[in-house]
Design a protein around this motif. Structure first.
Motif, PDB file in Angstrom:
ATOM      1  N   PHE A   1       0.834  -1.208   0.000  1.00 26.37           N
ATOM      2  CA  PHE A   1       0.000   0.000   0.000  1.00 26.37           C
ATOM      3  C   PHE A   1       0.870   1.261   0.000  1.00 26.37           C
ATOM      4  N   ILE A   2       1.996   1.198   0.703  1.00 25.73           N
ATOM      5  CA  ILE A   2       2.890   2.351   0.749  1.00 25.73           C
ATOM      6  C   ILE A   2       3.615   2.517  -0.591  1.00 25.73           C
ATOM      7  N   ALA A   3       4.050   1.381  -1.161  1.00 24.27           N
ATOM      8  CA  ALA A   3       4.824   1.421  -2.402  1.00 24.27           C
ATOM      9  C   ALA A   3       4.003   2.022  -3.547  1.00 24.27           C
ATOM     10  N   LEU A   4       2.696   1.819  -3.484  1.00 21.25           N
ATOM     11  CA  LEU A   4       1.837   2.384  -4.521  1.00 21.25           C
ATOM     12  C   LEU A   4       2.047   3.905  -4.588  1.00 21.25           C
ATOM     13  N   LEU A   5       2.067   4.548  -3.434  1.00 16.51           N
ATOM     14  CA  LEU A   5       2.305   5.994  -3.421  1.00 16.51           C
ATOM     15  C   LEU A   5       3.779   6.321  -3.666  1.00 16.51           C
ATOM     16  N   TYR A   6       4.662   5.536  -3.069  1.00 19.37           N
ATOM     17  CA  TYR A   6       6.088   5.868  -3.142  1.00 19.37           C
ATOM     18  C   TYR A   6       6.704   5.626  -4.516  1.00 19.37           C
ATOM     19  N   THR A   7       6.118   4.758  -5.329  1.00 17.08           N
ATOM     20  CA  THR A   7       6.640   4.613  -6.692  1.00 17.08           C
ATOM     21  C   THR A   7       5.974   5.633  -7.625  1.00 17.08           C
ATOM     22  N   THR A   8       4.824   6.179  -7.198  1.00 15.97           N
ATOM     23  CA  THR A   8       4.169   7.216  -7.991  1.00 15.97           C
ATOM     24  C   THR A   8       4.822   8.577  -7.752  1.00 15.97           C
ATOM     25  N   ALA A   9       5.257   8.803  -6.499  1.00 14.58           N
ATOM     26  CA  ALA A   9       5.808  10.117  -6.131  1.00 14.58           C
ATOM     27  C   ALA A   9       6.946  10.592  -7.045  1.00 14.58           C
ATOM     28  N   PRO A  10       7.929   9.717  -7.392  1.00 13.59           N
ATOM     29  CA  PRO A  10       8.991  10.224  -8.268  1.00 13.59           C
ATOM     30  C   PRO A  10       8.472  10.640  -9.640  1.00 13.59           C
ATOM     31  N   ALA A  11       7.394   9.971 -10.110  1.00 14.31           N
ATOM     32  CA  ALA A  11       6.808  10.357 -11.392  1.00 14.31           C
ATOM     33  C   ALA A  11       6.141  11.723 -11.249  1.00 14.31           C
ATOM     34  N   VAL A  12       5.360  11.892 -10.173  1.00 18.41           N
ATOM     35  CA  VAL A  12       4.716  13.181  -9.915  1.00 18.41           C
ATOM     36  C   VAL A  12       5.764  14.284  -9.832  1.00 18.41           C
ATOM     37  N   ALA A  13       6.879  13.962  -9.165  1.00 20.11           N
ATOM     38  CA  ALA A  13       7.948  14.943  -8.983  1.00 20.11           C
ATOM     39  C   ALA A  13       8.497  15.412 -10.330  1.00 20.11           C
ATOM     40  N   ALA A  14       8.819  14.452 -11.189  1.00 23.30           N
ATOM     41  CA  ALA A  14       9.411  14.804 -12.481  1.00 23.30           C
ATOM     42  C   ALA A  14       8.415  15.564 -13.355  1.00 23.30           C
ATOM     43  N   PHE A  15       7.152  15.078 -13.376  1.00 28.63           N
ATOM     44  CA  PHE A  15       6.132  15.765 -14.183  1.00 28.63           C
ATOM     45  C   PHE A  15       5.942  17.201 -13.690  1.00 28.63           C
ATOM     46  N   ALA A  16       5.881  17.345 -12.347  1.00 26.97           N
ATOM     47  CA  ALA A  16       5.607  18.661 -11.772  1.00 26.97           C
ATOM     48  C   ALA A  16       6.727  19.639 -12.096  1.00 26.97           C
ATOM     49  N   ARG A  17       7.972  19.158 -11.997  1.00 27.11           N
ATOM     50  CA  ARG A  17       9.105  20.045 -12.270  1.00 27.11           C
ATOM     51  C   ARG A  17       9.090  20.507 -13.722  1.00 27.11           C
ATOM     52  N   LEU A  18       8.816  19.541 -14.612  1.00 27.73           N
ATOM     53  CA  LEU A  18       8.788  19.841 -16.040  1.00 27.73           C
ATOM     54  C   LEU A  18       7.679  20.850 -16.356  1.00 27.73           C
ATOM     55  N   ASN A  19       6.484  20.544 -15.811  1.00 28.60           N
ATOM     56  CA  ASN A  19       5.339  21.413 -16.016  1.00 28.60           C
ATOM     57  C   ASN A  19       5.582  22.821 -15.492  1.00 28.60           C
ATOM     58  N   PHE A  20       6.186  22.870 -14.309  1.00 29.40           N
ATOM     59  CA  PHE A  20       6.427  24.151 -13.654  1.00 29.40           C
ATOM     60  C   PHE A  20       7.346  25.011 -14.515  1.00 29.40           C
ATOM     61  N   VAL A  21       8.455  24.418 -14.941  1.00 29.53           N
ATOM     62  CA  VAL A  21       9.411  25.172 -15.747  1.00 29.53           C
ATOM     63  C   VAL A  21       8.744  25.654 -17.031  1.00 29.53           C
ATOM     64  N   GLU A  22       8.013  24.728 -17.679  1.00 31.48           N
ATOM     65  CA  GLU A  22       7.464  25.076 -18.986  1.00 31.48           C
ATOM     66  C   GLU A  22       6.350  26.115 -18.917  1.00 31.48           C
ATOM     67  N   THR A  23       5.529  26.085 -17.849  1.00 33.66           N
ATOM     68  CA  THR A  23       4.440  27.058 -17.794  1.00 33.66           C
ATOM     69  C   THR A  23       4.882  28.404 -17.234  1.00 33.66           C
ATOM     70  N   ILE A  24       5.964  28.423 -16.459  1.00 29.44           N
ATOM     71  CA  ILE A  24       6.339  29.665 -15.783  1.00 29.44           C
ATOM     72  C   ILE A  24       7.458  30.427 -16.486  1.00 29.44           C
ATOM     73  N   ASN A  25       8.495  29.690 -16.890  1.00 27.71           N
ATOM     74  CA  ASN A  25       9.663  30.384 -17.426  1.00 27.71           C
ATOM     75  C   ASN A  25       9.314  31.145 -18.703  1.00 27.71           C
TER      76      ASN A  25
END
Lengths: 590, 120
Positions: free
Chosen positions: A288-312
Motif C-alpha cells: 500500500f505504501i509502495a503504490l504511493l512511493y513509486t508514484t511520487a517520483p513520477a509526480v515529482a518529475a512531471f511537476a518540475r517539467l510542467n512548472f518550468v514550462e508554464t512559468i519560465n
C-alpha cells in the motif's frame, strides 16, 4: 459547482465518515484502546499502517522535495520503504509474540528495568511530538489554501476530528478510520498522477510514464528532457546527485532504521491476531505504501517539467491563476529583477530568505517583496510544499480533482497525527502511570488516564500547529535519527542477543541518544554557520548522523554487557519464548 | 533472479541442518521432551537466521549497492527511458523490498511447518 464548494463537500463528507467510524468502534477496555483488542485483519492493518505511516510529509512535501533534489531525493524513497523490510524481518513478528501494549513495555520487561522503560518513554515522546507538529502544519496549509479559512480555524477543526476518534475509539477507532483514510489519500494521490501522466506522455501508469517519451514530438524521454531543460537553466541534471555518496548512504540508513524504530508504526503490529499475521501485515503495508512511493517520483518529475514550462518566460500578466493564488498565500514570490514584466526561472535563489511582503503591489501587479534580491537571474521563489497541491491546477485538471487532493492531504495528516497521539497517550497512561508511578490504579482508571492523556496531547499538538516553532523543519531529522540511534538497537538486541543485559542496553541507548542529539543541536542551532561538509564527522550531515549514533549504541551495548552480569534466567526464557511463533495471546473478534 | 537463487540455496541449507541434526537427536542421550524442545528451538532459530541473512543481503545490494554505491556505473546503462542506477534508486529497489517481505512470509511459514511451530 465551484471548486471551493466541491472542496467543502469532499472534506465534509470524509470528516463525517471518520467520525461515523469512530462512534461505531468505541473502545471499552484498555486492550481495545491500546491495541484494538488484537483482532485486526492483516490487510486492514496493512492499510491502517500505510495511512499511519504516510503523513503530510509523504503526501504533500515528498514529491516536491524530489522535484527539486532529483536523484538526491531518492534517500526518502529508499529510506521510508526499505525500513519496512527491517520491520517485517527483524522486529514486528517478535514484538507481536511478546504481546504487550507499547514499545517501552517491551524494553522495560525485556531488560527488567524501570530505568530502561523511562528512557524509552522519553525517546518516544520526543520523537512523536516532533513529528506531530509537522502534521498540524500540513492541516493548516490545506485549510488556508483550499477552504480559505484561517490556519487557526483549520487546525482547530482538525484537532476536533482527531479528538473524537482518538479519545473515544483509541486504537480501535484509529485503526478503522485509518483504513478509510488510506482509501481517500491513495485515490486522491493517484487520480491527478494518472491524469498528468496521460497529458505528458500518453501513458496512464505514472511509474511507466516516468520512463516514457514526452508527447511533444521532441522524441526525448521525460527524464532526458528534464535533464536537458534544467541544464539549460543552469541547474545540475535531474538524474545525477550532488550530495556526497557517504552522506547519501548515511541518510538512507538513518531513515530506514529510524522508520523501523518509530513507535507509532511498531504498535500497529501489536493489533493483529497472530505472529505470522504480523509478517504478512507488514508485507501488505509495504504494498500500500509502495503504490504511493513509486508514484511520487513520477509526480515529482512531471511537476518540475510542467512548472518550468508554464512559468519560465511567461509574462506575469498572463501567468496562470494558481501562480497568483499561491503567491497570495506567500508560498510563491516573484521579483522582476530586469523589469521586463516576464517571469524568468533559473538556478539559484531569487532573493535572500523566504518571501516577506510589504503589502504594496509592484508595477505588473505582483506582491512586492522586502527581501534583498540576489545576483542570480532567477526571479522566482517557490515553496516545495506546493507541488503536489498545485499539480492539478498546473496541469489544468477539473475542479473535483483539486477538491480530492485537499481531502487526501487532510486524510494523510490526520491519520498520522492520530497514530502519534495515541502512542504518546498510551506511553503516559500505561508506561509512566500504571507501570511506574501508580501501579495500584484499576483498568478503568487507566483507560480514563489514557483518554485524558490523549486529549492533552491533542491540545499540545494543536498549539504547535497554530504557533509552529521556527525549527519544525530542522527537527524532523531528530525523529528518525533518534529512533535509529536509541529504540531500534535496543529492540533488536532484545530479540537477537540473549546475553544482552540492562546495563548494556541503557548505556547503549543513552550513548546513541546523547551523541545524535548533541550533533544535531550543534549543527542546527548552536553553530549553523558551520553546517557544511567540511566540518561534518566523516562527511555525514545531521540528517544522516543517526547511523553513527546507531553504530555507537551497538558498540557500547556489547562492550558494557560483556563486563556486567548476564540477565536472569527468566529473561533468557522470555527471549526463547519471543522467538517462537506459537502461543501468542488470543485475540478477540470485532 | 538473485532472489530465487538465494532462497532455494537457503532452503537446501535448512533442510540439510534439520535432517543432519535431526538424525543426531538420539546422541543427546535422553529422549525427554525438554531436550527435544530445546533442539527444536535452536534449530528453528538457526534456520530463521539463515533465511534472514540471505534476504538482508539482497535488501542491502538493491538499496545501498545498486542505488547508491554503484549508481554512477549503472547509470551508463539505459533502461527504456531511465538510466539504470536512477531507476533502481527511485523504482526498482522498492519493488524488491515488497517482494522480499512476501518471500520471507512464505519461506518462514514453510520453516515453521517443518519444525511444527507454526501458529495456525
Amino acid at each position: 459547482m465551484s471548486t471551493a464548494m466541491l472542496t467543502y463537500l469532499f472534506v465534509g463528507a470524509s470528516f463525517s465518515l471518520y467520525i461515523g467510524i469512530a462512534i461505531w468502534s468505541r473502545a471499552g477496555s484498555t486492550k481495545e484502546f491500546y491495541v484494538a483488542g488484537g483482532g485486526v485483519h492483516p490487510i486492514a492493518n496493512g492499510m491502517a499502517t500505510a495511512a499511519d505511516w504516510m503523513s503530510a510529509a509523504s503526501f504533500i512535501s515528498m514529491a516536491g522535495i524530489i522535484a527539486f533534489l532529483g536523484y538526491d531525493g531518492s534517500v526518502y524513497l529508499l529510506g521510508w520503504t526499505g525500513g519496512y523490510v527491517l520491520l517485517a524481518l527483524l522486529l514486528a513478528p517478535y514484538l507481536r509474540k511478546f504481546g504487550q501494549f507499547t514499545v517501552p513495555d517491551f524494553i522495560g520487561e525485556r531488560y527488567y528495568s524501570k530505568a530502561a522503560r523511562i528512557v524509552a518513554v522519553i525517546c518516544l515522546i520526543f520523537i512523536s511530538f516532533t513529528y506531530v507538529a509537522g502534521q498540524m502544519r500540513g492541516v493548516g496549509i490545506v485549510f488556508s489554501r483550499f477552504l480559505e479559512v484561517d490556519i487557526t480555524v483549520g487546525v482547530i477543526v482538525g484537532m476536533g476530528v482527531v479528538f473524537v476518534y482518538a479519545v473515544l475509539g483509541g486504537m480501535k477507532g484509529i485503526t478503522y478510520t485509518q483504513v478509510a483514510q488510506y482509501c481517500v489519500l491513495i485515490f486522491a494521490y493517484m487520480v491527478p498522477a494518472i491524469f498528468i501522466s496521460i497529458l505528458i506522455t500518453g501513458n496512464p501508469v505514472p511509474q511507466l510514464g516516468l520512463g516514457a517519451t514526452v508527447a511533444d514530438g521532441s522524441g526525448l524521454s521525460v527524464l532526458a528532457k528534464l535533464d536537458k531543460t534544467l541544464l539549460d537553466l543552469g541547474f545540475s541534471p535531474y538524474t545525477e546527485g550532488s550530495k556526497a555518496t557517504v552522506d547519501v548512504f548515511a541518510i538512507t540508513m538513518a531513515l530506514m532504521v529510524g522508520t523501523a524504530g518509530l513507535p507509532h508504526v511498531i504498535v500497529r503490529f501489536f493489533t493483529v491476531p497472530k505472529v505470522s499475521d504480523a509478517r504478512l501485515s507488514a508485507g501488505y503495508a509495504l504494498i500500500f505504501i509502495a503504490l504511493l512511493y513509486t508514484t511520487a517520483p513520477a509526480v515529482a518529475a512531471f511537476a518540475r517539467l510542467n512548472f518550468v514550462e508554464t512559468i519560465n518566460n511567461t509574462s506575469y500578466a498572463e501567468a496562470p491563476g494558481w501562480f497568483k493564488n499561491w503567491e497570495e498565500i506567500g508560498l510563491i514570490g516573484w521579483v522582476d529583477k530586469n523589469e521586463d514584466g516576464v517571469i524568468q526561472y533559473a538556478a539559484g535563489a531569487a532573493f535572500v530568505g523566504s518571501p516577506t511582503f510589504n503589502g504594496a503591489k509592484g508595477v505588473t501587479g505582483e506582491r512586492s517583496l522586502t527581501n534583498t534580491p540576489t545576483d542570480s537571474t532567477n526571479e522566482v521563489y517557490a515553496d516545495r510544499d506546493i507541488f503536489v497541491l498545485a499539480n492539478p491546477e498546473i496541469a489544468s485538471l477539473p475542479g473535483w480533482v483539486i477538491a480530492l487532493v485537499a481531502a487526501g492531504g487532510l486524510a494523510a495528516a490526520l491519520s498520522t497525527a492520530a497514530g502519534l497521539l495515541l502512542v504518546v497517550s498510551t506511553s503516559i497512561s500505561h508506561d509512566l502511570l500504571k507501570k511506574t508511578l501508580m501501579p495500584e490504579i484499576t483498568e478503568r482508571q487507566e483507560l480514563l488516564y489514557a483518554r485524558i492523556a490523549a486529549a492533552v496531547a491533542i491540545g499540545v499538538a494543536g498549539y504547535l500547529g497554530i504557533n509552529p516553532p521556527g525549527f519544525v523543519a530542522q527537527v524532523v531529522a531528530f525523529a528518525f535519527g533518534l529512533a535509529a540511534a536509541s529504540l531500534f538497537p535496543a529492540i533488536l538486541l532484545g530479540i537477537f542477543v540473549k546475553r544482552m543485559n540492562k546495563e548494556g542496553v541503557i548505556a547503549g541507548m543513552l550513548t546513541g541518544l546523547i551523541f545524535t542529539f548533541a550533533y544535531i543541536v550543534f549543527f542546527k542551532f548552536v553553530s549553523p554557520e558551520l553546517n557544511n561538509s567540511e566540518n561534518w564527522l566523516f562527511g555525514i550531515s545531521p540528517e544522516g548522523i543517526g547511523t553513527i549514533g546507531m553504530v555507537l549504541n551497538f558498540l557500547v551495548a556489547f562492550s558494557v554487557s560483556r563486563v556486567t552480569t548476564a540477565p536472569p534466567a527468566y529473561i533468557q526464557d522470555l527471549v526463547d519464548d519471543i522467538r517462537m511463533p506459537t502461543g501468542a495471546g488470543v485475540a478477540h473478534k470485532h | 533472479m538473485g532472489e530465487q537463487k538465494n532462497g532455494s540455496s537457503d532452503q537446501g541449507a535448512e533442510e540439510g541442518i534439520y535432517h543432519h541434526e535431526g538424525g543426531n537427536l538420539p546422541t543427546h542421550g535422553h529422549h525427554d521432551e525438554e531436550t527435544l524442545k530445546e533442539d527444536v528451538v535452536r534449530l528453528y532459530w538457526r534456520a530463521n537466521l539463515k533465511l534472514l541473512g540471505g534476504l538482508l543481503v539482497i535488501w542491502f545490494v538493491v538499496s545501498f549497492g545498486f542505488s547508491i554505491l554503484f549508481v554512477d556505473v549503472l547509470n551508463e546503462i539505459p533502461l527504456f527511458g531511465f538510466k539504470l542506477g536512477f531507476w533502481w534508486a527511485q523504482q526498482g529497489a522498492i519493488y524488491v523490498f515488497v517482494a522480499l517481505i512476501f518471500v520471507y512470509v512464505v519461506l518462514m511459514k514453510r520453516i515453521e511447518r517443518r519444525f511444527g511451530v507454526d501458529d495456525d
